[in-house]
Design an enzyme around this catalytic site. Structure first.
Site, mmCIF file in Angstrom:
data_model
loop_
_atom_site.group_PDB
_atom_site.id
_atom_site.type_symbol
_atom_site.label_atom_id
_atom_site.label_comp_id
_atom_site.label_asym_id
_atom_site.label_seq_id
_atom_site.Cartn_x
_atom_site.Cartn_y
_atom_site.Cartn_z
ATOM 1 C CE LYS A 148 -3.847 -2.514 2.000
ATOM 2 N NZ LYS A 148 -4.677 -2.890 3.147
ATOM 3 C CD GLN A 191 -3.636 -4.656 6.142
ATOM 4 O OE1 GLN A 191 -3.767 -3.566 5.603
ATOM 5 N NE2 GLN A 191 -3.972 -5.770 5.540
ATOM 6 C CG ASP A 200 -9.728 -0.726 4.403
ATOM 7 O OD1 ASP A 200 -9.256 -1.051 3.294
ATOM 8 O OD2 ASP A 200 -9.145 -0.927 5.481
#
Ligand code: GUN
Length: 291
Positions: free
Chosen positions: A52, A96, A119
């Site tokens: 990322k 995460q 997200d």
């Protein structure tokens, strides 16, 4: 059979984003800023977050990784999220997953302001997506839809069968595929589904998102189907430097000759998931009125 190249497609989209960001920076504006919170030292999570950060670099974004040890308390994590929610320099952030077992992932997910939830995991974004309102789309489903569009895979009136009902892939993908404009007829299968093989054999678009290596075999696939493989299980492989290889949910060697289109693992859906995160971060930045 045509291979759907997620790696090349994602590189193209990142270049498109980078060109847009370069334009903003030339006007004297700041770059988009993504923050990732990484708890503990899980190998998969470390790799995903590193990828990322690399994608942010390619897009001209600023990125920050905030690390916490696996004994961080839920309260400490929620406090950090509260700070990022109100930090005007941060357009969007992610925590995460998976998190250590003593932390309630749902509570953490819901602590992130929907406006910063790039997200697309917050129930507000999930709900808005499901009724077709502007939102941050779930990254993997959005990446799959982008691939289908860019490869001109017909979806209108087609049977789309999704194996797997997870909150981050199966359910949100079902909502996207049935939306107006995409217009697929969607069936979601799971561990309690009867006649799975027969249902799959009826699919024009078959999405394998259950996390079981090589689960989808050639006898489950109709001639000419499009097969999308979301699986990324690490299986031991002594011939690799890392000691493992990524294995998809599809028996690629035997299934691919039957397909019109198929995604490989790696290099299919994975890179597109990260690109969706970049697209959401750019959207958050634009919503933020670009300072
Ligand atoms: N773990 C596996 N996939 C994802 C993802 O897309 N986002 C986050 N935050 N964690 C993940």
């Amino acid at each position: 059979m045509e291979l759907i190249d997620g790696k090349a497609t994602s590189a193209k989209i990142k270049a498109e984003i980078a060109a847009q960001v370069a334009g903003f920076v030339a006007e004297g504006k700041r770059s988009p800023h993504l923050v990732a919170i990484l708890v503990g030292h899980d190998g998969g999570s470390e790799t995903y977050v590193a990828n990322k950060v690399k994608a942010c670099d390619a897009c001209g974004f600023k990125s920050t990784v905030i690390r916490r040890e696996s004994d961080v308390t839920e309260e400490e994590l929620l406090k950090l999220i509260g700070e990022l929610n109100h930090d005007g320099d941060v357009d969007g952030f992610i925590v995460q997953l998976p998190l250590p077992r003593h932390i309630d992932e749902q509570r953490v997910t819901e602590a992130i302001l929907p406006e910063k939830d790039v997200d697309g995991f917050h129930p507000v974004n999930v709900g808005r997506q499901s009724i077709g309102l502007p939102c941050f789309n779930s990254a993997t489903p959005a990446g799959i839809v982008e691939l289908l569009k860019r490869y001109n895979v017909p979806t209108r009136g087609k049977n789309c069968v999704i194996i797997g009902r997870s909150n981050i892939v199966g359910k949100p993908l079902a909502a996207l595929m049935m939306q107006k404009g995409i217009d697929a007829t969607v069936t979601v299968c799971h561990s309690a589904t009867d006649n799975l093989k027969e249902i799959c054999r009826n699919a024009d678009i078959l999405v394998a998102a259950l996390g079981r290596p090589e689960f989808v075999t050639a006898d489950m696939v109709k001639d000419g189907a499009t097969v999308i493989d979301v699986g990324t299980t690490r299986v031991p492989d002594a011939t690799r430097k890392s000691g493992f290889r990524l294995c998809g949910d599809v028996d690629f060697d035997n299934v691919s000759p039957k397909c019109s289109f198929i995604t490989p693992v790696p290099g299919g859906v994975g890179p597109m998931t990260i690109v969706s995160l970049m697209q959401n971060t750019l959207k958050a930045y634009l919503n933020n009125n670009i300072r």
